[in-house]
Design an enzyme around this catalytic site. Sequence first.
Site, PDB file in Angstrom:
ATOM      1  N   ILE A  16      57.185  19.781  58.468  1.00  0.00           N
ATOM      2  CA  ILE A  16      55.926  20.234  59.078  1.00  0.00           C
ATOM      3  C   ILE A  16      55.432  19.168  60.060  1.00  0.00           C
ATOM      4  O   ILE A  16      55.020  19.467  61.178  1.00  0.00           O
ATOM      5  CB  ILE A  16      54.849  20.537  58.012  1.00  0.00           C
ATOM      6  CG1 ILE A  16      55.276  21.750  57.175  1.00  0.00           C
ATOM      7  CG2 ILE A  16      53.482  20.791  58.649  1.00  0.00           C
ATOM      8  CD1 ILE A  16      54.339  22.085  56.019  1.00  0.00           C
ATOM      9  N   ASP A 159      48.463  31.937  55.360  1.00  0.00           N
ATOM     10  CA  ASP A 159      48.406  33.253  54.721  1.00  0.00           C
ATOM     11  C   ASP A 159      47.533  34.202  55.544  1.00  0.00           C
ATOM     12  O   ASP A 159      47.865  35.369  55.741  1.00  0.00           O
ATOM     13  CB  ASP A 159      47.848  33.106  53.304  1.00  0.00           C
ATOM     14  CG  ASP A 159      48.566  32.012  52.529  1.00  0.00           C
ATOM     15  OD1 ASP A 159      49.779  32.121  52.346  1.00  0.00           O
ATOM     16  OD2 ASP A 159      47.907  31.020  52.149  1.00  0.00           O
ATOM     17  N   HIS A 187      46.462  29.462  47.239  1.00  0.00           N
ATOM     18  CA  HIS A 187      47.625  29.548  48.122  1.00  0.00           C
ATOM     19  C   HIS A 187      48.869  29.630  47.234  1.00  0.00           C
ATOM     20  O   HIS A 187      49.549  28.644  46.986  1.00  0.00           O
ATOM     21  CB  HIS A 187      47.709  28.344  49.051  1.00  0.00           C
ATOM     22  CG  HIS A 187      49.039  28.266  49.760  1.00  0.00           C
ATOM     23  ND1 HIS A 187      49.427  29.191  50.702  1.00  0.00           N
ATOM     24  CD2 HIS A 187      50.073  27.422  49.629  1.00  0.00           C
ATOM     25  CE1 HIS A 187      50.648  28.907  51.117  1.00  0.00           C
ATOM     26  NE2 HIS A 187      51.074  27.835  50.484  1.00  0.00           N
TER      27      HIS A 187
END
Length: 328
Positions: A16, A159, A187
């Site tokens: 990431i 999401d 999450h």
Amino acid sequence: STTPVKVAVTGAAGQIGYSLLFRIANGDLLGPDVPVQLQLLEITPALKALEGVVMELDDCAFPTLAGVEIGDDPTKIFDGANLALLVGARPRGPGMERGDLLEANGAIFTAQGKALNEVAADDVRIGVTGNPANTNALIAMHNAPDIPQSRFSALTRLDHNRAISQLAAKTGATVREIKKMTIWGNHSATQYPDLFHAEVGGKNAAELVNDQAWLENDFIPTVAKRGAAIIDARGSSSAASAASATIDAARDWLKGTPEGDWVSMAVVSDGSYDIPEGLIYSYPVTTSGGDWEIVQGLEIDDFSRAKMDATAAELVEERDAVKGLGLI
Ligand code: NAX
């Protein structure tokens, strides 16, 4: 002002990080006119790889990048941070039990919470992407008693964005036409993406779709299990989309949500919508001046109530587990 904004990123040598750092340095977070100082935290064995990433950041010659500092000591790297993006976390390894995972991440997020408490800037905002994100944020928050609890948030924006994209595909609308999407809760696979308050071109999304079977058997599981589908297809977990959502979440937090819309953020519950107080629970929020506010007064039907309670129950379980481990 030309004083650089100090943005700390943990797990900076991870996948990431490899997308996130370049987007921040390019001005995607704070705009092209705000200089950014990156302060990057990694574990010691990953520092060499991180040096390579910094070489690449240098090679981009980003006009907005004022400087880069790297290290393995959170009390140095979080020093003066205005924004801390906690991306690094311990993934579940082979043979690791759930308790082991919570304990390994507990060690990380207690230490980072304490360091933030000690050295971050007074205006610090802390966004947690590393999983289990809600509970990691809870641990960091409890270990930073001098930082207002409202400064902690866990990422459910990915999401949220996934839900917008699925709804756009179903209705043939553009992403821009979709407003008021909500992710409730954790999450995790128990999250509840809510179409009953979302709008497509000003019309209620659930009424427009008018297909409860699709909503229950297609939309909700597709959004909730999207992470696994990406791993299946790509061979590794979502990275560029997670980085993009991390930027979206931090940008909207700092710069405000547009009139007539809201975003999903996992923030400390004040009991709104009968969710147990103190959990880090994803709500619909509006933001302004760097502060968030939970959207109030939404009507919750029995279907939504059950989903919202189920994801809250999972967060209560996680909270009780980390409490049992003495982490909060
Ligand atoms: P990677 O394993 O590629 O990178 C994680 C990095 O964190 C590694 O370089 C590691 O050395 C570093 N790290 C570990 N402990 C650290 C510590 N104590 N201090 C600083 N750095 C540390 O994982 P990546 O794919 O980048 O994902 C990072 C985290 O995001 C994972 O926990 C992942 O589960 C989580 N995700 C969260 C999402 C969300 O929507 N909230 C979606 C994407 C992602 O799955």
